[in-house]
Design a protein around this motif. Structure first.
Motif, PDB file in Angstrom:
ATOM      1  N   LYS A  95      22.697 -13.922  49.356  1.00  0.00           N
ATOM      2  CA  LYS A  95      22.561 -14.205  50.784  1.00  0.00           C
ATOM      3  C   LYS A  95      21.093 -14.214  51.189  1.00  0.00           C
ATOM      4  O   LYS A  95      20.661 -15.036  51.996  1.00  0.00           O
ATOM      5  CB  LYS A  95      23.320 -13.151  51.597  1.00  0.00           C
ATOM      6  N   GLU A  96      20.315 -13.299  50.625  1.00  0.00           N
ATOM      7  CA  GLU A  96      18.897 -13.214  50.957  1.00  0.00           C
ATOM      8  C   GLU A  96      18.085 -14.314  50.300  1.00  0.00           C
ATOM      9  O   GLU A  96      17.020 -14.680  50.788  1.00  0.00           O
ATOM     10  CB  GLU A  96      18.336 -11.854  50.540  1.00  0.00           C
ATOM     11  N   THR A  97      18.568 -14.851  49.178  1.00  0.00           N
ATOM     12  CA  THR A  97      17.850 -15.902  48.462  1.00  0.00           C
ATOM     13  C   THR A  97      18.801 -17.055  48.171  1.00  0.00           C
ATOM     14  O   THR A  97      19.248 -17.253  47.037  1.00  0.00           O
ATOM     15  CB  THR A  97      17.264 -15.359  47.142  1.00  0.00           C
ATOM     16  N   GLY A 243      29.110 -21.786  45.293  1.00  0.00           N
ATOM     17  CA  GLY A 243      30.484 -22.216  45.556  1.00  0.00           C
ATOM     18  C   GLY A 243      31.070 -21.591  46.801  1.00  0.00           C
ATOM     19  O   GLY A 243      32.072 -22.081  47.339  1.00  0.00           O
ATOM     20  N   ARG A 244      30.447 -20.533  47.321  1.00  0.00           N
ATOM     21  CA  ARG A 244      30.961 -19.859  48.514  1.00  0.00           C
ATOM     22  C   ARG A 244      30.265 -20.349  49.787  1.00  0.00           C
ATOM     23  O   ARG A 244      30.564 -19.865  50.873  1.00  0.00           O
ATOM     24  CB  ARG A 244      30.809 -18.349  48.356  1.00  0.00           C
ATOM     25  N   TYR A 245      29.309 -21.289  49.630  1.00  0.00           N
ATOM     26  CA  TYR A 245      28.662 -21.868  50.799  1.00  0.00           C
ATOM     27  C   TYR A 245      29.557 -22.937  51.419  1.00  0.00           C
ATOM     28  O   TYR A 245      30.520 -23.411  50.814  1.00  0.00           O
ATOM     29  CB  TYR A 245      27.337 -22.530  50.408  1.00  0.00           C
ATOM     30  N   SER A 246      29.183 -23.365  52.615  1.00  0.00           N
ATOM     31  CA  SER A 246      29.850 -24.504  53.236  1.00  0.00           C
ATOM     32  C   SER A 246      29.507 -25.775  52.467  1.00  0.00           C
ATOM     33  O   SER A 246      28.598 -25.794  51.626  1.00  0.00           O
ATOM     34  CB  SER A 246      29.391 -24.660  54.688  1.00  0.00           C
ATOM     35  N   LEU A 247      30.210 -26.862  52.769  1.00  0.00           N
ATOM     36  CA  LEU A 247      29.998 -28.106  52.035  1.00  0.00           C
ATOM     37  C   LEU A 247      28.557 -28.575  52.144  1.00  0.00           C
ATOM     38  O   LEU A 247      27.946 -29.001  51.152  1.00  0.00           O
ATOM     39  CB  LEU A 247      30.958 -29.184  52.549  1.00  0.00           C
ATOM     40  N   LEU A 408      27.566 -15.989  54.500  1.00  0.00           N
ATOM     41  CA  LEU A 408      26.439 -16.350  53.640  1.00  0.00           C
ATOM     42  C   LEU A 408      25.507 -17.349  54.312  1.00  0.00           C
ATOM     43  O   LEU A 408      24.360 -17.504  53.909  1.00  0.00           O
ATOM     44  CB  LEU A 408      26.957 -16.934  52.329  1.00  0.00           C
ATOM     45  N   GLU A 409      26.002 -18.034  55.354  1.00  0.00           N
ATOM     46  CA  GLU A 409      25.157 -18.997  56.065  1.00  0.00           C
ATOM     47  C   GLU A 409      24.130 -18.292  56.932  1.00  0.00           C
ATOM     48  O   GLU A 409      23.086 -18.845  57.247  1.00  0.00           O
ATOM     49  CB  GLU A 409      26.025 -19.908  56.959  1.00  0.00           C
TER      50      GLU A 409
END
Length: 414
Positions: A95-97, A243-247, A408-409
């Motif tokens: 999340k930080e990087t 893979g856990r980010y938005s598109l 995570l965003e």
């Protein structure tokens, strides 16, 4: 004896290695004790580094399941590079990087960059040891000032100032070092300082933060080379987190992965890159979520040149993950016997006993090295406490989690 340093005594080193392996942490002691059985990847790595050292930046992607030894292998490759004089950075995608943010990625790489035997970040050490009257500095300044470097005017200006002020004004020299390491630098003060040393008023063009971060990467790599390092190795771990980010953020991450893998840092930039991610990412995310089709479609629907460029780069990144991943080789019977014998010896050194043979896990193709190692260590622990006990170990696989996480965003501010 009071004051005796026992930190490197064989029993202490063995204990550190065992505890790290028990926890699944690829510490230096653990990696040094076990080495690596991935000879094909090592060969490819050495070829890539040799090319990068001559100015042809490139990257490689390694894949393996959870516990297959990806982080262990990265630490092993780091040690090979450090022993050869390279500067090495470790960047854990988090999340930080986030991989899609060049500013935070550069900061993490610069902060963690080290050469063997040095305690401070390598950029600081390189600047401190640079011979300002020597050929290397003159060539660095000539390159930074040329149009071919594609650097903002801030870099040759600060490099010129650093030569004048490193000894006379350490405080402002530190400001310059912080700029090279990722901090902003006030333009009015920079212009004033240039005037004071007799330089004409420099043109300092505006530059976007992501582009400035990429330029810092190129400049820092050349600075490290001027200070004697063959190149800069950047190791990315836990890349599957994208893979856990938005598109949209996945699209940007694929594009950044492609940029690093194709060495798009500019000619004569001695940078080598290794990414490590889970081997099921392509099936679970690129195919499973249909990223291969949805990502470019969503971007090109915006109808802008920037979006079309991002779509093409993201497609390249996905193809690289699909076609160019070097999979870790599962341990064969010979390697397992060697690791077992070495662990048995380490456990005996660590705890001052003679470990008996233990059963561990059944040797199956799907069983990962970390599972074997943990089983052996845990069984020796139990038998050491109760010699009559006969432990039986079972392994349970943990599935990768690729569910999108909106949290995570929201990356924390610097």
């Amino acid at each position: 004896m009071i004051g005796t340093d026992t930190g490197n005594a064989p029993a202490v080193v063995a204990r550190r290695a065992i505890e790290a392996l028990r926890a699944g942490v690829p510490s230096r002691d653990a990696v040094a004790a076990l080495g690596s059985g991935q000879s094909a990847i090592e060969d490819r790595f050495e070829t890539m580094c040799a090319a990068a050292a001559t100015g042809s930046p490139a990257g490689m992607l390694i894949g393996g399941g959870f516990g297959a030894g990806k982080s262990h292998l990265l630490e092993h490759l780091a040690r090979l590079a450090l022993n050869a004089g390279w500067t090495v950075s470790r960047v854990v995608v988090s999340k930080e990087t986030p991989l899609h943010d060049p500013v935070k990625v550069f900061r993490a790489a610069a902060d963690s960059a080290l050469r063997d035997g040095q305690a401070r970040p390598a950029v600081i050490e390189a600047a401190a040891g640079l011979d300002l009257d020597g050929r290397s500095y003159a060539e660095l300044l000539r390159w930074a000032s040329s149009s071919g470097s594609e650097l903002n005017e801030r870099f040759p200006a600060t490099l010129t100032l650093f030569a004048h002020l490193r000894e006379r004004d350490p405080a402002y020299a530190e400001t310059i070092l912080r700029f090279w390491s990722g901090d902003p630098i006030p333009v009015p003060e920079l212009r004033k300082r240039m005037k004071e040393i007799g330089e004409q008023r420099p043109v300092l063009s505006p530059v976007a933060a992501p582009e400035l971060a990429r330029q810092r990467m190129r400049f820092a790599a050349r600075l490290l080379a001027a200070a004697g390092s063959p190149g800069w190795l950047v190791l990315f771990d836990e890349v599957e987190l994208i893979g856990r980010y938005s598109l949209l953020q996945r699209a940007k991450s694929y594009a950044e992965l492609a940029r690093w893998m194709r060495g798009e840092h500019g000619r004569s930039t001695p940078i080598a890159t290794v990414f490590a991610m889970t081997d099921d990412y392509e099936a679970a995310v690129i195919t499973g979520r249909n990223d291969r089709q949805l990502v470019p479609e969503r971007l090109r629907a915006k109808g802008t040149p920037e979006a079309a460029e991002l779509a093409a780069a993201a497609e390249l990144g996905m193809r690289i993950i699909d076609r160019e991943t070097h999979l870790l080789t599962p341990p064969d019977d010979t390697e397992l016997k060697q690791v077992y014998a070495r662990l048995r010896e380490l456990h005996g050194q660590a705890f001052g006993w003679h470990p008996p043979d233990v059963t561990g896990l059944e040797r199956l193709g799907a069983t990962r090295m970390r599972q074997y190692v943990r089983a052996w260590i845990n069984e020796w622990d139990l038998v050491r406490l109760d010699p009559a006990y006969r432990p039986v170990t079972e392994a349970v696989d943990v599935a990768s989690d690729y569910r999108e996480d909106p949290d995570l965003e929201r990356t924390p501010p610097e």
